[in-house]
Design a protein around this motif. Structure first.
Motif, PDB file in Angstrom:
ATOM      1  N   UNK A 340      39.392  46.846  60.129  1.00  0.00           N
ATOM      2  CA  UNK A 340      40.627  46.103  59.879  1.00  0.00           C
ATOM      3  C   UNK A 340      40.577  44.685  60.443  1.00  0.00           C
ATOM      4  N   UNK A 341      40.069  44.526  61.669  1.00  0.00           N
ATOM      5  CA  UNK A 341      40.081  43.215  62.308  1.00  0.00           C
ATOM      6  C   UNK A 341      39.114  42.225  61.660  1.00  0.00           C
ATOM      7  N   UNK A 342      38.211  42.736  60.792  1.00  0.00           N
ATOM      8  CA  UNK A 342      37.222  41.873  60.138  1.00  0.00           C
ATOM      9  C   UNK A 342      37.467  41.717  58.642  1.00  0.00           C
ATOM     10  N   UNK A 343      38.503  42.338  58.118  1.00  0.00           N
ATOM     11  CA  UNK A 343      38.652  42.407  56.658  1.00  0.00           C
ATOM     12  C   UNK A 343      38.770  41.047  56.002  1.00  0.00           C
ATOM     13  N   UNK A 344      39.601  40.169  56.579  1.00  0.00           N
ATOM     14  CA  UNK A 344      39.773  38.851  55.979  1.00  0.00           C
ATOM     15  C   UNK A 344      38.475  38.074  55.957  1.00  0.00           C
ATOM     16  N   UNK A 345      37.770  38.049  57.098  1.00  0.00           N
ATOM     17  CA  UNK A 345      36.502  37.328  57.185  1.00  0.00           C
ATOM     18  C   UNK A 345      35.462  37.949  56.262  1.00  0.00           C
ATOM     19  N   UNK A 346      35.378  39.286  56.258  1.00  0.00           N
ATOM     20  CA  UNK A 346      34.405  39.963  55.398  1.00  0.00           C
ATOM     21  C   UNK A 346      34.655  39.636  53.937  1.00  0.00           C
ATOM     22  N   UNK A 347      35.912  39.756  53.504  1.00  0.00           N
ATOM     23  CA  UNK A 347      36.232  39.503  52.101  1.00  0.00           C
ATOM     24  C   UNK A 347      35.984  38.044  51.726  1.00  0.00           C
ATOM     25  N   UNK A 348      36.241  37.128  52.658  1.00  0.00           N
ATOM     26  CA  UNK A 348      35.997  35.709  52.376  1.00  0.00           C
ATOM     27  C   UNK A 348      34.509  35.427  52.232  1.00  0.00           C
ATOM     28  N   UNK A 349      33.709  35.951  53.165  1.00  0.00           N
ATOM     29  CA  UNK A 349      32.262  35.769  53.067  1.00  0.00           C
ATOM     30  C   UNK A 349      31.736  36.442  51.807  1.00  0.00           C
ATOM     31  N   UNK A 350      32.239  37.635  51.537  1.00  0.00           N
ATOM     32  CA  UNK A 350      31.808  38.378  50.358  1.00  0.00           C
ATOM     33  C   UNK A 350      32.105  37.602  49.078  1.00  0.00           C
ATOM     34  N   UNK A 351      33.337  37.076  48.984  1.00  0.00           N
ATOM     35  CA  UNK A 351      33.717  36.289  47.809  1.00  0.00           C
ATOM     36  C   UNK A 351      32.898  35.003  47.728  1.00  0.00           C
ATOM     37  N   UNK A 352      32.627  34.411  48.891  1.00  0.00           N
ATOM     38  CA  UNK A 352      31.852  33.174  48.930  1.00  0.00           C
ATOM     39  C   UNK A 352      30.438  33.390  48.403  1.00  0.00           C
ATOM     40  N   UNK A 353      29.776  34.423  48.901  1.00  0.00           N
ATOM     41  CA  UNK A 353      28.426  34.729  48.428  1.00  0.00           C
ATOM     42  C   UNK A 353      28.425  35.118  46.955  1.00  0.00           C
ATOM     43  N   UNK A 354      29.489  35.800  46.534  1.00  0.00           N
ATOM     44  CA  UNK A 354      29.629  36.163  45.129  1.00  0.00           C
ATOM     45  C   UNK A 354      29.684  34.912  44.254  1.00  0.00           C
ATOM     46  N   UNK A 355      30.492  33.938  44.691  1.00  0.00           N
ATOM     47  CA  UNK A 355      30.625  32.708  43.914  1.00  0.00           C
ATOM     48  C   UNK A 355      29.344  31.876  43.958  1.00  0.00           C
ATOM     49  N   UNK A 356      28.719  31.783  45.134  1.00  0.00           N
ATOM     50  CA  UNK A 356      27.488  31.002  45.245  1.00  0.00           C
ATOM     51  C   UNK A 356      26.381  31.614  44.395  1.00  0.00           C
ATOM     52  N   UNK A 357      26.254  32.937  44.455  1.00  0.00           N
ATOM     53  CA  UNK A 357      25.245  33.616  43.635  1.00  0.00           C
ATOM     54  C   UNK A 357      25.543  33.415  42.153  1.00  0.00           C
ATOM     55  N   UNK A 358      26.836  33.504  41.800  1.00  0.00           N
ATOM     56  CA  UNK A 358      27.220  33.297  40.412  1.00  0.00           C
ATOM     57  C   UNK A 358      26.979  31.877  39.957  1.00  0.00           C
ATOM     58  N   UNK A 359      27.245  30.911  40.843  1.00  0.00           N
ATOM     59  CA  UNK A 359      27.004  29.511  40.502  1.00  0.00           C
ATOM     60  C   UNK A 359      25.537  29.236  40.241  1.00  0.00           C
ATOM     61  N   UNK A 360      24.692  29.781  41.088  1.00  0.00           N
ATOM     62  CA  UNK A 360      23.247  29.633  40.886  1.00  0.00           C
ATOM     63  C   UNK A 360      22.832  30.289  39.568  1.00  0.00           C
ATOM     64  N   UNK A 361      23.406  31.473  39.309  1.00  0.00           N
ATOM     65  CA  UNK A 361      23.067  32.192  38.069  1.00  0.00           C
ATOM     66  C   UNK A 361      23.470  31.402  36.834  1.00  0.00           C
ATOM     67  N   UNK A 362      24.683  30.816  36.853  1.00  0.00           N
ATOM     68  CA  UNK A 362      25.152  30.040  35.705  1.00  0.00           C
ATOM     69  C   UNK A 362      24.286  28.797  35.490  1.00  0.00           C
ATOM     70  N   UNK A 363      23.924  28.134  36.595  1.00  0.00           N
ATOM     71  CA  UNK A 363      23.089  26.940  36.485  1.00  0.00           C
ATOM     72  C   UNK A 363      21.699  27.289  35.965  1.00  0.00           C
ATOM     73  N   UNK A 364      21.128  28.393  36.458  1.00  0.00           N
ATOM     74  CA  UNK A 364      19.809  28.827  35.995  1.00  0.00           C
ATOM     75  C   UNK A 364      19.856  29.225  34.519  1.00  0.00           C
ATOM     76  N   UNK A 365      20.933  29.936  34.130  1.00  0.00           N
ATOM     77  CA  UNK A 365      21.085  30.314  32.720  1.00  0.00           C
ATOM     78  C   UNK A 365      21.162  29.080  31.839  1.00  0.00           C
ATOM     79  N   UNK A 366      21.840  28.026  32.332  1.00  0.00           N
ATOM     80  CA  UNK A 366      21.937  26.782  31.574  1.00  0.00           C
ATOM     81  C   UNK A 366      20.589  26.119  31.373  1.00  0.00           C
ATOM     82  N   UNK A 367      19.660  26.359  32.309  1.00  0.00           N
ATOM     83  CA  UNK A 367      18.310  25.796  32.164  1.00  0.00           C
ATOM     84  C   UNK A 367      17.421  26.676  31.286  1.00  0.00           C
ATOM     85  N   UNK A 368      17.717  27.986  31.264  1.00  0.00           N
ATOM     86  CA  UNK A 368      16.922  28.899  30.429  1.00  0.00           C
ATOM     87  C   UNK A 368      17.316  28.778  28.966  1.00  0.00           C
ATOM     88  N   UNK A 369      18.628  28.801  28.703  1.00  0.00           N
ATOM     89  CA  UNK A 369      19.135  28.766  27.328  1.00  0.00           C
ATOM     90  C   UNK A 369      19.013  27.351  26.767  1.00  0.00           C
TER      91      UNK A 369
END
Length: 423
Positions: A340-369
């Protein structure tokens, strides 16, 4: 150990209201991001963008969202979740409005960055709220209903957005989203109760120390890695979905809203079923089964040429079922990782890594396609499908580790006499 079946824990009236509020906010945030994909063909043609430039336009939101998630993670557990939710949702509305006012490609990129800085944190705050208010045995249904915003954005949001974009220009779609979000902001402010029990459990006086302590825990890192893998798969294919449908599969611009609407209706029907099933059966089994099915559909889909419209619709429905079938149980499992005491931080880091990974994926896809002209078929999209399938296999293995870790921890808490022989 945890049983494969369980009695459903009922939802209270206030919990149902919270689900509705979070589903509505999810609708606007998801729509703001999702509408970029169906408008991809319109944007590339109207602004003369290359596939690489459009990939950057999509990934700029993701990168800024990832950055803001890391910056906010240390503070996420130090405030009432309602207050921090209102702050970031207000910023998201402002960024979306600026997208509607953008008159050039650089201005659009800047507006998407602002929107991402605020919008990227909202999902993590919502997950923390869900984890605080709902027990694990309720979260499959909660995720099913909250993520109906994903389906609703396709049933209502994307077709209306495409209609507005075709009638009054792509700017009008963003202005419409911002207008809806203002109404929802008032509803959140009025109805959502303060959520602050976690404040009494805080021991880290430094926001940076709280961030580091959260990231340094091994079981949390397993959750972060799993989320990143899931995000890469989704972001690689999504940005060029509409352009592939129009230029490769023969879907017309008038058929495109209907395609998204039918896919969205299927999502609305599938989501509650998957959510309820996730609360009654083993979440990992559902995730793994859905992921394998999605992989097979993706490999077929990305290698298709011009086909009848009804077949395009059928394949999109099957692919949607696979995506949603893994999204709901995986999200429910990941919410069980932090204390409970870590939920906000965990979810923020989790969402952050999700977005960063997705951003890299979208940029890489743009170079492949590659698209040689504005109307020529997309090339190498099938290679993106192969990459997504390979990453999905890794995600199955990571989710297996995560599921076992959660089961073992739950067993130790419920049966300490068996977990610790010395007792």
């Amino acid at each position: 150990m945890q049983q494969n079946t369980a009695e459903l824990v009922p939802l209270s009236g206030y919990q149902k209201l919270v689900i509705f509020i979070l589903a509505m906010t999810q609708f606007t945030v998801v729509l703001d991001f999702m509408v970029m994909s169906p408008m991809g063909d319109i944007l590339m043609k109207s602004m003369g963008l290359t596939t690489s430039q459009f990939g950057i336009a999509v990934s700029s939101y993701a990168f800024s969202a990832g950055l803001s998630g890391l910056l906010a993670a240390g503070y996420a557990d130090r405030f009432d979740r309602k207050k921090i939710f209102l702050f970031f949702y207000t910023g998201f509305i402002a960024g979306t409005f600026l997208c509607g006012m953008a008159g050039s490609y650089p201005m659009l990129i800047a507006a998407r960055i602002i929107t991402g800085l605020f919008g990227g944190v909202i999902g993590s705050i919502s997950m923390a709220i869900i984890t605080d208010i709902f027990v694990l045995q309720q979260r499959g249904r909660v995720m099913g209903f909250v993520q109906m915003g994903f389906g609703a954005s396709q049933v209502l949001g994307i077709p209306v957005g495409l209609f507005l974009a075709n009638s009054w220009g792509w700017h009008s779609a963003f202005l419409w989203i911002a207008g809806m979000a203002v109404i929802i902001l008032v509803l959140v402010s009025w109805k959502l109760k303060p959520i602050n029990k976690h404040l009494a459990l805080q021991h880290d006086h430094s926001a940076f120390r709280h961030l580091w302590n959260t990231f340094s825990k091994r079981q949390y890192r397993i959750g972060f890695g799993t989320t990143a893998l899931l995000s890469i798969g989704g972001f690689m294919m999504m940005p060029f979905g509409s352009a592939f449908a129009i230029n490769n599969q023969g879907v017309t611009e008038h058929q495109l809203p209907l395609l998204f609407m039918i896919s969205g209706i299927s999502a609305l029907l599938i989501m509650p079923f998957i959510g309820k099933l996730s609360d009654k059966k083993d979440k990992y089994t559902i995730f793994a089964t859905a992921t394998v099915g999605m992989m097979l559909i993706v490999l077929v889909y990305t290698n298709l040429g011009v086909i009848p419209f009804w077949l395009v619709v059928l394949i999109n429905i099957l692919m949607m079922a696979g995506i949603l079938g893994r999204m709901t149980p995986s999200t429910a499992l990941i919410t069980a990782v932090p204390e409970m005491q870590d939920r906000g931080a965990f979810m923020s880091i989790n969402a952050s890594l999700q977005q960063l990974a997705g951003g890299i994926a979208a940029a890489v896809a743009g170079m492949i396609v590659v698209q040689k002209t504005k109307t020529s078929p997309l090339e190498h999209y099938n290679f993106v499908g192969y990459v997504v399938a390979a990453i999905s296999l890794l995600a199955i293995w990571m989710m297996f580790r995560l599921s076992n870790m959660i089961k073992q921890r739950t067993f130790k808490r419920t049966r300490p006499d068996l977990a610790n022989p010395e007792m």
